[in-house]
Design an enzyme around this catalytic site. Structure first.
Site, mmCIF file in Angstrom:
data_model
loop_
_atom_site.group_PDB
_atom_site.id
_atom_site.type_symbol
_atom_site.label_atom_id
_atom_site.label_comp_id
_atom_site.label_asym_id
_atom_site.label_seq_id
_atom_site.Cartn_x
_atom_site.Cartn_y
_atom_site.Cartn_z
ATOM 1 C CG HIS A 122 10.955 -18.850 13.684
ATOM 2 N ND1 HIS A 122 10.188 -18.224 13.336
ATOM 3 C CD2 HIS A 122 10.465 -20.327 13.779
ATOM 4 C CE1 HIS A 122 9.133 -18.698 12.656
ATOM 5 N NE2 HIS A 122 9.037 -19.853 13.163
ATOM 6 C CG ASP A 159 8.039 -22.634 8.218
ATOM 7 O OD1 ASP A 159 8.304 -23.586 8.538
ATOM 8 O OD2 ASP A 159 7.023 -22.051 9.191
ATOM 9 C CG HIS A 161 5.033 -20.983 12.037
ATOM 10 N ND1 HIS A 161 5.029 -22.166 11.916
ATOM 11 C CD2 HIS A 161 4.075 -20.919 12.984
ATOM 12 C CE1 HIS A 161 4.054 -22.863 12.599
ATOM 13 N NE2 HIS A 161 3.397 -22.067 13.265
ATOM 14 C CG ASP A 243 5.198 -25.324 9.273
ATOM 15 O OD1 ASP A 243 5.657 -24.783 8.011
ATOM 16 O OD2 ASP A 243 5.649 -24.636 10.135
#
Length: 308
Positions: A122, A159, A161, A243
Site C-alpha cells: 500500500h 492480497d 486489498h 487475507d
C-alpha cells in the site's frame, strides 16, 4: 537447491497499539508454522538507502526518519503507526526483498519467500498507508530491472486489498507487468479494471464480496495466466497476502488454504515454463492468525515442491 526463507527478528520490533490487526503475533505465527520445513534460512539484511530510493524519493525517507518516535507509537494515519523499531523492521523487509532477488537471479536459490512485516504493497511514492512504509514488491522489481539488467519482470499480488502502492510505483514502468486481484469494493478504494497503467502494464482483477476460491481460479485462468504468458517475464515477484481467506476479519472473500496452494502452484508452474522457475514472494496481509499461518505454510510448501 532449497527454497530460501528470509526474515529477521527486527521485524518483530515494529509494535502497533493493542488491538491493531497488523500485530507482532502475525509474524510469530508464520515463523512457527514454517519451523518444520526444510528450507534455506537466511537473515534478511538492512536495505541500503539507494535500494529504497529506487521507488521512493529522498524527501519521503527523510520524513519517515524525522517522524520516528523515541518511545511509544505514533500514528502516521488512522491505520499506520510508527514505533521506535518500525523503520528497522521496514528496512529489513525491503532488504529481504532485495536479497531474495539477488539469491534467485544469482543461482543461490530457485525461489524465495520473505517472511517479514510490516507489509509493503500500500505504500505509494510519497505516502505511508495501509500499515505499509516501503513498496517491497515494487522495490524488488526495480532492483531486478536496474541492478540485474532484466528486461521484463511481473508482479502477481493476491492480497485481498488492492496493491495501490505497487500500482503507483510501477504505473509508468513499461518493463514491469503488475497483475493484482482484490475484493472490490474495499480499502483502499482502487483496483478497478479500467486502471491499466501508463503502458497497458497493469491488470486489475476485481473480485466481488462473498465470492470464493472457485471464482478466483476461473478469473486467474481467464485473465492472469494468459497475460503472464504473453508478457513472458524473466522473474515473477509475488505479493503474498493471505487475507482473502474465509476466516479473515478484514474482508469478505471466501478462499480456503488450498486455494492459496493452488494459486501458488500455478504461478510456480508458469515460472517454470517462462523464467526457469524464478519466483520471489514477499509477505503482505493476513489477519486471522491461524488462517495466516496455515496459508503461508501452504504457500511455502508449494514453493518447495517447485524447487525440487
Amino acid at each position: 537447491m532449497k527454497t530460501a526463507v528470509l526474515t529477521h527478528a527486527d521485524c518483530l520490533n515494529h509494535v502497533t497499539p493493542d488491538g491493531h490487526p497488523e500485530q507482532v503475533a502475525r509474524l510469530e505465527h508464520v515463523l512457527h508454522a514454517l519451523e518444520s520445513l526444510d528450507v534455506q534460512r537466511v537473515t534478511a539484511p538492512l536495505a541500503a538507502d539507494d535500494d529504497i530510493l529506487r521507488v521512493h524519493p529522498a524527501s519521503y525517507l527523510a520524513g519517515l526518519r524525522a517522524a520516528l518516535p523515541a518511545k511509544n507509537a505514533r500514528a502516521v494515519d488512522s491505520d499506520t503507526w510508527l514505533s521506535p523499531g518500525s523503520l528497522d523492521a521496514a528496512f529489513r523487509g525491503a532488504g529481504a526483498a532485495v536479497r531474495a532477488v539477488d539469491m534467485v537471479l544469482g543461482g543461490e536459490a530457485p525461489n524465495a519467500f520473505c517472511a517479514i512485516r510490516p507489509p509493503g504493497h500500500h505504500a505509494e511514492r510519497e505516502t505511508a498507508m495501509g500499515f505499509c512504509f516501503f513498496g517491497n514488491a515494487a522495490l524488488a522489481v526495480k532492483h531486478a530491472l536496474d541492478h540485474h539488467g532484466l528486461s521484463r519482470v511481473a508482479v502477481v499480488d493476491f492480497d485481498v486489498h488492492h496493491g495501490n502502492g505497487t500500482q503507483d510505483l510501477l504505473w509508468d514502468e513499461p518493463r514491469a507487468l503488475t497483475i493484482t486481484s482484490q475484493q472490490v469494493p474495499l480499502f483502499p478504494g482502487t483496483g478497478k479494471a479500467e486502471e491499466t497503467g501508463a503502458y497497458d502494464n497493469v491488470l486489475n482483477i476485481p473480485l466481488p464480496p462473498g465470492s470464493d476460491g472457485a471464482h478466483m481460479r476461473a478469473e486467474y485462468e481467464r485473465l492472469a495466466f494468459p497475460r503472464l504468458r504473453a508478457f513472458a517475464p524473466e522473474l515473477i515477484v509475488v505479493s503474498a497476502g493471505f487475507d482473502a481467506h474465509q476466516d479473515d476479519p478484514l474482508a469478505q472473500l471466501n478462499w480456503s488454504t488450498e486455494d492459496f496452494a493452488w494459486l501458488t502452484r500455478n504461478i510456480c508452474d508458469l515460472a517454470e515454463e517462462l523464467c526457469e522457475g524464478r519466483v520471489v514472494s514477499t509477505m503482505e496481509g493476513g489477519y486471522d492468525l491461524q488462517a495466516l499461518a496455515a496459508s503461508a505454510k501452504a504457500h511455502v510448501e508449494e514453493l518447495m515442491k517447485a524447487a525440487e
